[in-house]
Design a protein around this motif. Structure first.
Motif, PDB file in Angstrom:
ATOM      1  N   GLN A  28       4.921  -0.512   3.610  1.00 38.00           N
ATOM      2  CA  GLN A  28       3.662  -0.263   4.315  1.00 38.00           C
ATOM      3  C   GLN A  28       3.439   1.233   4.547  1.00 38.00           C
ATOM      4  O   GLN A  28       4.333   1.934   5.021  1.00 38.00           O
ATOM      5  CB  GLN A  28       3.659  -0.978   5.672  1.00 38.00           C
ATOM      6  CG  GLN A  28       3.719  -2.495   5.578  1.00 38.00           C
ATOM      7  CD  GLN A  28       2.427  -3.113   5.032  1.00 38.00           C
ATOM      8  OE1 GLN A  28       1.418  -2.425   4.829  1.00 38.00           O
ATOM      9  NE2 GLN A  28       2.462  -4.405   4.787  1.00 38.00           N
TER      10      GLN A  28
ATOM     11  N   TYR B 196      -7.403   8.337   5.017  1.00 38.25           N
ATOM     12  CA  TYR B 196      -6.248   9.051   5.562  1.00 38.25           C
ATOM     13  C   TYR B 196      -6.210  10.464   4.988  1.00 38.25           C
ATOM     14  O   TYR B 196      -6.505  10.665   3.807  1.00 38.25           O
ATOM     15  CB  TYR B 196      -4.946   8.354   5.146  1.00 38.25           C
ATOM     16  CG  TYR B 196      -4.922   6.850   5.380  1.00 38.25           C
ATOM     17  CD1 TYR B 196      -4.322   6.317   6.513  1.00 38.25           C
ATOM     18  CD2 TYR B 196      -5.502   5.972   4.462  1.00 38.25           C
ATOM     19  CE1 TYR B 196      -4.283   4.936   6.730  1.00 38.25           C
ATOM     20  CE2 TYR B 196      -5.475   4.588   4.674  1.00 38.25           C
ATOM     21  CZ  TYR B 196      -4.869   4.079   5.796  1.00 38.25           C
ATOM     22  OH  TYR B 196      -4.838   2.720   6.003  1.00 38.25           O
TER      23      TYR B 196
ATOM     24  N   LEU C 234       0.825  -1.213   0.000  1.00 37.43           N
ATOM     25  CA  LEU C 234       0.000   0.000   0.000  1.00 37.43           C
ATOM     26  C   LEU C 234       0.864   1.269   0.000  1.00 37.43           C
ATOM     27  O   LEU C 234       0.561   2.237  -0.705  1.00 37.43           O
ATOM     28  CB  LEU C 234      -0.928  -0.029   1.225  1.00 37.43           C
ATOM     29  CG  LEU C 234      -1.806   1.195   1.444  1.00 37.43           C
ATOM     30  CD1 LEU C 234      -2.724   1.442   0.251  1.00 37.43           C
ATOM     31  CD2 LEU C 234      -2.634   1.037   2.719  1.00 37.43           C
TER      32      LEU C 234
ATOM     33  N   GLU D  14       1.632  -1.896  12.107  1.00 38.59           N
ATOM     34  CA  GLU D  14       0.909  -2.610  11.052  1.00 38.59           C
ATOM     35  C   GLU D  14       0.792  -4.082  11.401  1.00 38.59           C
ATOM     36  O   GLU D  14       1.781  -4.758  11.661  1.00 38.59           O
ATOM     37  CB  GLU D  14       1.641  -2.438   9.713  1.00 38.59           C
ATOM     38  CG  GLU D  14       1.012  -3.163   8.526  1.00 38.59           C
ATOM     39  CD  GLU D  14      -0.348  -2.613   8.091  1.00 38.59           C
ATOM     40  OE1 GLU D  14      -0.751  -1.534   8.568  1.00 38.59           O
ATOM     41  OE2 GLU D  14      -1.013  -3.272   7.275  1.00 38.59           O
TER      42      GLU D  14
ATOM     43  N   GLU E  15     -12.947  -0.583   1.665  1.00 38.08           N
ATOM     44  CA  GLU E  15     -13.628  -0.216   2.904  1.00 38.08           C
ATOM     45  C   GLU E  15     -14.797   0.689   2.519  1.00 38.08           C
ATOM     46  O   GLU E  15     -14.597   1.835   2.108  1.00 38.08           O
ATOM     47  CB  GLU E  15     -12.678   0.561   3.831  1.00 38.08           C
ATOM     48  CG  GLU E  15     -11.515  -0.261   4.343  1.00 38.08           C
ATOM     49  CD  GLU E  15     -11.884  -1.113   5.563  1.00 38.08           C
ATOM     50  OE1 GLU E  15     -13.057  -1.097   5.977  1.00 38.08           O
ATOM     51  OE2 GLU E  15     -10.977  -1.778   6.086  1.00 38.08           O
TER      52      GLU E  15
ATOM     53  N   LEU F  31      -9.201   3.804   0.605  1.00 33.83           N
ATOM     54  CA  LEU F  31      -9.139   2.414   0.171  1.00 33.83           C
ATOM     55  C   LEU F  31     -10.569   1.973  -0.148  1.00 33.83           C
ATOM     56  O   LEU F  31     -11.393   1.844   0.774  1.00 33.83           O
ATOM     57  CB  LEU F  31      -8.539   1.513   1.264  1.00 33.83           C
ATOM     58  CG  LEU F  31      -7.213   1.971   1.889  1.00 33.83           C
ATOM     59  CD1 LEU F  31      -6.668   0.869   2.804  1.00 33.83           C
ATOM     60  CD2 LEU F  31      -6.191   2.334   0.825  1.00 33.83           C
TER      61      LEU F  31
ATOM     62  N   TYR G  40      -4.982  -5.345  10.858  1.00 34.90           N
ATOM     63  CA  TYR G  40      -5.057  -3.903  10.597  1.00 34.90           C
ATOM     64  C   TYR G  40      -3.815  -3.141  11.038  1.00 34.90           C
ATOM     65  O   TYR G  40      -2.976  -3.658  11.777  1.00 34.90           O
ATOM     66  CB  TYR G  40      -6.250  -3.302  11.358  1.00 34.90           C
ATOM     67  CG  TYR G  40      -7.568  -3.888  10.971  1.00 34.90           C
ATOM     68  CD1 TYR G  40      -8.234  -3.413   9.843  1.00 34.90           C
ATOM     69  CD2 TYR G  40      -8.143  -4.913  11.706  1.00 34.90           C
ATOM     70  CE1 TYR G  40      -9.459  -3.953   9.467  1.00 34.90           C
ATOM     71  CE2 TYR G  40      -9.366  -5.461  11.340  1.00 34.90           C
ATOM     72  CZ  TYR G  40     -10.019  -4.974  10.216  1.00 34.90           C
ATOM     73  OH  TYR G  40     -11.217  -5.507   9.844  1.00 34.90           O
TER      74      TYR G  40
END
Ligand code: G1P
Length: 290
Positions: free
Chosen positions: A231, A209, A111, A192, A134, A131, A172
């Motif tokens: 990440q 975010y 990501l 993470e 979600e 994302l 998560y």
């Protein structure tokens, strides 16, 4: 505070959890009732006043570009047949030319890497990341809009969070919380996918975010983290203490549409809310021995 104008949508994932459907259809195009999953995230971004949408795509994702283009033959045919309702439905899929930009992620390196691929388009301004897996359902108070309001007051970096069951924390990015003020929690650290039993809290990042551009400089180091991937969580963690960093608890309904059960639940829940299909779905559900 300058308003957040750019949003990055990482949409390069292969969607292996949804095979065989995703053999030919990107997972972001799978419908929830009658809208592709990605359209919900785009609608949320537009509701928050986002002007520029950056899709970080990959090979095999050209259906996304076609979807947000004008389908000239379809429009002409609907116009000829006087199908005005159907034409109106297409409105949100046809953004002004230049509002959506496409960047390719050439390798599935995580990501953080996907977000970094958008660095030249993002420039040196605060930006949002959504994302689309979600689905944050909150029509009256869209998640990103609420985050933008918090950003206006607090500046720095803001992530959307939700308490998850202890046994799910390993899936998560998890917040180590500081001072709590209503729905705002100060972020002291981020980890993470912590190993079972080691999570600093149950507050999980749920795919929204608002970040400062300096995160791109951290991502540029290409440091690998959980799962051998670059990440976003690790890069964000390096910003804590350097810049303000807060979490905003989401108060709507969240569906994890990256998961088959979550995707089915989103379909049922959103169908039940609708006047057209809701009554039929509700009546059928009542006949089921649940
Ligand atoms: C990603 C992020 C993670 C976040 C999650 C939300 O993980 O890396 O921090 O909590 O999305 O869905 P992924 O689901 O891609 O493994």
């Amino acid at each position: 505070m300058q308003p957040v104008k750019t949003a990055v949508f990482p949409v390069g994932g292969q969607g292996t959890r949804f095979l065989p459907a995703t053999k030919a259809v990107p997972k972001e195009m799978l419908p929830v009732v009658d809208k592709p999953l990605l359209q919900y995230a785009v609608d949320e971004a537009l509701a928050a006043g986002i002007e520029r949408l950056v899709f970080v795509t990959a090979r095999g994702k050209s259906a996304l570009e076609d979807y947000f283009d004008i389908a000239r033959e379809l429009v002409d045919s609907l116009q000829r047949r006087g199908k005005t309702a159907e034409l109106a439905v297409l409105d949100d899929t046809q953004l002004e030319p230049g509002r959506i930009l496409y960047v390719r992620q050439q390798e599935p390196a995580g990501l953080g890497h996907a977000v970094w691929c958008a660095r030249h388009v993002v420039g040196r301004e605060a930006f949002a990341v959504l994302l689309p897996d979600e689905l944050l359902w909150s029509p009256a108070n869209p998640a990103l809009k609420e985050m933008c309001a918090a950003y206006d007051r607090l500046g720095g970096n803001i992530i959307s969070v939700l308490e998850v069951p202890e046994e799910h924390t390993h899936r998560y990015g998890i917040v180590s919380p500081g001072t709590v003020d209503g729905l705002i929690t100060e972020v002291k650290a981020l980890v993470e996918k912590p190993a079972q039993g080691t999570a600093p809290s149950r507050l999980a990042a749920i795919g929204r975010y608002i970040l400062q551009p300096e995160v791109m400089d951290v991502l540029a180091h290409g440091k690998r983290g959980a799962g051998g991937e670059i990440q976003l969580t690790d890069a964000m963690a390096e910003m804590i203490g350097v810049q303000p960093f807060h979490a905003l608890t989401f108060t709507g309904t969240r569906f994890d549409c990256g998961d088959k059960a979550g995707h089915v639940m989103a379909n049922v829940a959103l169908a039940l809310e609708r006047d057209d299909v809701g009554p039929a779905v509700r009546a059928w559900l009542k006949t089921q021995s649940l």
